[in-house]
Design a protein around this motif. Structure first.
Motif, short mmCIF file in Angstrom:
data_model
loop_
_atom_site.label_atom_id
_atom_site.label_comp_id
_atom_site.label_asym_id
_atom_site.label_seq_id
_atom_site.Cartn_x
_atom_site.Cartn_y
_atom_site.Cartn_z
N VAL A 152 47.14 54.87 38.63
CA VAL A 152 47.48 54.34 37.24
C VAL A 152 46.97 55.55 36.45
O VAL A 152 46.05 56.18 36.48
N THR A 153 47.64 55.61 35.14
CA THR A 153 47.42 56.85 34.43
C THR A 153 47.07 56.44 32.87
O THR A 153 46.58 56.94 32.14
N CYS A 154 47.40 54.98 32.60
CA CYS A 154 47.14 54.50 31.28
C CYS A 154 46.84 52.98 31.48
O CYS A 154 47.41 52.26 32.21
N ILE A 155 45.59 52.58 30.91
CA ILE A 155 45.16 51.19 30.84
C ILE A 155 45.22 50.57 29.52
O ILE A 155 44.73 51.01 28.35
N ILE A 156 46.26 49.64 29.34
CA ILE A 156 46.10 48.93 28.11
C ILE A 156 45.64 47.59 28.32
O ILE A 156 46.18 46.73 29.01
N ARG A 157 44.62 47.02 27.63
CA ARG A 157 43.88 45.72 27.79
C ARG A 157 43.16 45.45 26.53
O ARG A 157 43.18 46.04 25.71
N GLY A 158 42.68 44.27 26.55
CA GLY A 158 42.09 43.59 25.62
C GLY A 158 40.77 44.38 25.28
O GLY A 158 39.88 44.92 26.19
N GLU A 159 40.23 44.23 24.13
CA GLU A 159 39.10 44.91 23.55
C GLU A 159 37.77 44.60 24.27
O GLU A 159 36.82 45.27 23.93
#
Length: 438
Positions: A191-198
């Motif tokens: 994985v190179t980028c993680i988009i998730r909740g704050e």
């Protein structure tokens, strides 16, 4: 690579889906793979069937994945990595009991200080560890310097070593904690980028520290999405019905509408109405607002009406429950046009089905039974004219009814309801269905 990593512990909520959609869009824009990983290591909270439900929901939204992982299947790797950290003296066995730790936490609370692990077991010798027969957890030693990383939405974030602390990576039952399993899996899966909740911001320095301690030097990008507020401006709870994606779908809100709305939420888009695929052209994760976004169900329903109007005749007829009926193309178009007309007062597929059930189902004429029967009888012998005015005039003449005694029964005969759209407008859509009644 981008990933979506839900837990099978309950209904998927809109915050989860929003993260899945944003990760998927970015993967498509970059031309890289998208990973679905089920994080099932919290066995006590896992719910049977939720894994398949997650997959089905993602498919409904047109989200596909190139790689699928189940976190518990990586257990041997989690254990190997933990032992490696212990052998390198970067992690240590901690024999402190929960009662001892609770007492120290209470003392810190009374002293009005933030609790931090005091290092009781950090410097035990190998022999002291081997001789100790008490259950133990494995803790990763806290970082030696300030940790910082760039968040694509929030900008630069810094964490001091004390804020990270010497935290547990493996429980006494030899299962990994969330942060350790997550960090190791992201590393193993590329994985190179993680988009998730704050709500995960505080986990990020821990996961960065885990990977750095394992000498993993590939850069990871992050984007932490602001929380979603309810209509009252309070953080949306999972207990609120419309926070559940399943509830929204069951209510007859289209996946296309939900995706459209979640992409718009807290974001500037070039137009209001678009599909998931169309958003690939303009979406920019860096332009997502830093401020919390307020969920507006009315706005979602407005978008849903517009997406219903964009549906093909076949798709709309199927959604309305006509899948098993052999409708020719003309009938499909007639039913679809009627449904789209009714979006002026029905916002969901569920509401449209209810309207159609009244129009085409058995009707209760109540106090207007006699008048309705007169109208039904007249309809059998009436050559349906082109305009509503001619239709109305012909029926009035055939039944000798007028005023309320005519219009209310006529509306009941045509629609099964005493309220609804203007009959003058409705007539053109219903005319083709009027030769039916007994």
């Amino acid at each position: 690579m981008y990933r979506f990593a839900p837990s099978p512990t309950g209904d998927m909520h809109i915050g989860n889906l929003r993260a899945a959609i944003f990760n998927y869009i970015c993967a498509k824009q970059k031309g890289v793979d998208f990973i679905l990983r089920i994080e099932d290591t919290d066995t006590a909270r896992n719910i049977a069937g939720k894994e398949e439900e997650i997959k089905e929901i993602l498919k409904l939204f047109g989200i596909s994945w190139q790689h699928f992982y189940v976190q518990s299947q990586n257990l041997k790797f989690h254990r190997q990595m933990a032992l490696k950290l212990v052998s390198k003296k970067k992690a240590f066995a901690c024999f402190c009991t929960s009662e001892e730790l609770e007492a120290k936490k209470e003392a810190a609370k009374l002293a009005k200080k933030a609790y931090r692990y005091d290092g009781t077991c950090e410097n035990l010798t190998d022999s002291e560890v081997l001789m100790n027969e008490k259950p133990f957890v494995i803790r990763l030693k806290k970082p030696s310097k300030t940790m910082e990383f760039e968040d694509l939405i929030k900008g630069k974030l810094k964490f001091e070593p004390e804020a990270v602390d010497s935290f547990v990576i493996m429980r006494a039952d030899k299962t990994p904690t969330y942060n350790f399993a997550c960090a190791v899996d992201d590393m193993l899966e590329g994985v190179t980028c993680i988009i998730r909740g704050e709500d995960h911001v505080s986990n990020t320095p821990k996961q960065e520290h885990i990977r750095a301690s394992l000498n993993y030097d590939k850069k990871m990008s992050y984007a932490h999405l602001p929380i979603i507020l309810n209509e009252e401006g309070v953080k949306m709870s999972k207990r609120e019905a419309h926070s559940s994606v399943k509830w929204l779908l069951d209510e007859g809100i289209l996946p296309e509408s939900i995706a459209n709305y979640l992409i718009m939420l807290g974001n500037k888009t070039p137009r209001e109405l678009f599909t998931l695929e169309e958003s690939f052209e303009f979406f920019d994760i860096k332009k997502v607002s830093k401020a919390p976004a307020r969920f507006d169900l009315k706005k979602l329903l407005q978008l849903n009406r517009e997406h219903i109007k964009l549906m093909s005749d076949e798709a709309l007829c199927e959604a309305l429950g006509f899948k098993d009926f052999k409708l020719n193309e003309t009938l499909k178009k007639d039913f679809a046009n009627l449904a789209k007309f009714y979006t002026q007062e029905a916002s969901t597929i569920k509401e449209l089905r209810a309207k159609f059930a009244l129009i085409f189902g058995k009707k209760d004429f109540g106090e207007f039974s006699a008048e309705c029967e007169l109208i039904l009888k007249a309809l059998k012998d009436l050559n349906l004219p082109e305009t509503y005015e001619e239709f109305k005039t012909s029926l009035m003449k055939a039944t000798n009814l007028k005023g309320k005694s005519f219009f209310m029964p006529l509306r009941l005969v045509l629609t099964g309801s005493v309220h609804g759209p203007e009959l003058a407008e409705l007539y053109g859509f219903l005319k083709k269905f009027l030769k039916f009644r007994e």
